[in-house]
Design a protein around this motif. Structure first.
Motif, PDB file in Angstrom:
ATOM      1  N   THR A  33       0.829  -1.220   0.000  1.00  0.00           N
ATOM      2  CA  THR A  33       0.000   0.000   0.000  1.00  0.00           C
ATOM      3  C   THR A  33       0.859   1.264   0.000  1.00  0.00           C
ATOM      4  OG1 THR A  33      -0.323  -0.037   2.413  1.00  0.00           O
ATOM      5  CG2 THR A  33      -2.007  -1.126   1.060  1.00  0.00           C
ATOM      6  N   GLU A  61      -4.443   6.014   2.194  1.00  0.00           N
ATOM      7  CA  GLU A  61      -4.115   4.636   2.554  1.00  0.00           C
ATOM      8  C   GLU A  61      -5.385   3.766   2.579  1.00  0.00           C
ATOM      9  OE1 GLU A  61      -0.952   3.006   5.644  1.00  0.00           O
ATOM     10  OE2 GLU A  61      -2.565   3.996   6.701  1.00  0.00           O
ATOM     11  N   LEU A  65      -6.009   0.683   0.076  1.00  0.00           N
ATOM     12  CA  LEU A  65      -6.223  -0.633   0.683  1.00  0.00           C
ATOM     13  C   LEU A  65      -7.507  -1.263   0.132  1.00  0.00           C
ATOM     14  CD1 LEU A  65      -5.268  -2.673   2.853  1.00  0.00           C
ATOM     15  CD2 LEU A  65      -6.679  -1.406   4.492  1.00  0.00           C
ATOM     16  N   THR A  78       0.778  -3.923   4.092  1.00  0.00           N
ATOM     17  CA  THR A  78       0.226  -2.629   4.486  1.00  0.00           C
ATOM     18  C   THR A  78       1.332  -1.747   5.047  1.00  0.00           C
ATOM     19  OG1 THR A  78      -0.279  -3.449   6.701  1.00  0.00           O
ATOM     20  CG2 THR A  78      -2.021  -3.653   5.039  1.00  0.00           C
TER      21      THR A  78
END
Ligand code: ATP
Ligand code: SKM
Ligand code: MG
Length: 178
Positions: A33, A61, A65, A78
């Motif tokens: 990400t 973010e 995601l 992540t």
């Protein structure tokens, strides 16, 4: 069924490194990400934090995601803060299995101390900041489906193997293709 494998944990825990290794082994697409945010913004993470602030970064973010989870099943690494937002945890739970790479402070510090790429560590006492973040975040990371110890003595390959073993024990169907 879309069962993405989603790596969570502190900065320096190895989400990017282990995620790439898992994707190679499983021959599944890999998304990071942080890298996706940087590509979409055509800016580095420190530049985004400096220009637009952390809240702006966190909003990007969550968007990124959601997009990478929807395009799965793949391996998703992540950023260290992504799991802290309840909406992100819920989204990951819908479409994937969460794997916490649980790494001790000394190992984390050893890995991140010479890298100026983590804006949250640009403080007068970065080691103290890392320690505080680890203490605050640990209980939230512990909400993940699976915890895998990721210590300094282990190679990237060994940790990737541990992740696969842990996923197999949790739900073998996740590793059985699409
Ligand atoms: N056993 C290991 N497991 C994971 N990473 C390792 C290991 N040994 C060395 N490394 C190195 O440690 C660093 C781990 O950093 P990495 O960028 O993967 O962490 P991250 O969890 O993605 O952090 P961030 O949240 O900041 O993106 C990499 O440079 C990697 O090559
Ligand atoms: O732990 C965090 O909050 C962060 C970790 C990195 O992956 C980046 O997402 C950013 O530097 C923030
Ligand atoms: Mg990373």
């Amino acid at each position: 069924m879309r069962r993405n494998i989603v790596l969570i944990g502190m900065m320096g825990a190895g989400k990017t490194a282990i995620g790439g290794e898992l994707a190679r082994r499983l021959r599944r697409p890999f998304s990071d990400t942080d890298a996706e945010i940087e590509r979409a913004a055509a800016m580095t993470i420190p530049e985004i934090f400096a220009r637009d602030g952390e809240e702006f970064f966190r909003a990007r973010e969550s968007e990124v995601l959601g997009r990478v989870l929807a395009s799965g099943p793949g391996i998703v690494s992540t950023g260290g803060g992504a799991w802290l937002r309840p909406e992100n945890r819920a989204r990951i739970g819908e479409d994937g299995v969460s794997v916490w790479l649980d790494c001790d402070l000394e190992t984390l510090w050893h890995r991140v101390r010479h890298r100026p790429t983590r804006p949250l560590l640009q403080t007068p006492d970065p080691r103290g900041t890392l320690e505080r973040l680890l203490a605050e975040r640990g209980p939230v990371y512990a909400l993940a489906d699976i915890r895998v110890p990721a210590q300094r003595g282990d190679s990237i390959e060994q940790t990737a193997e541990r992740v696969l073993d842990a996923i197999r024990a949790h739900d073998p169907a996740i590793l059985e293709g699409r």
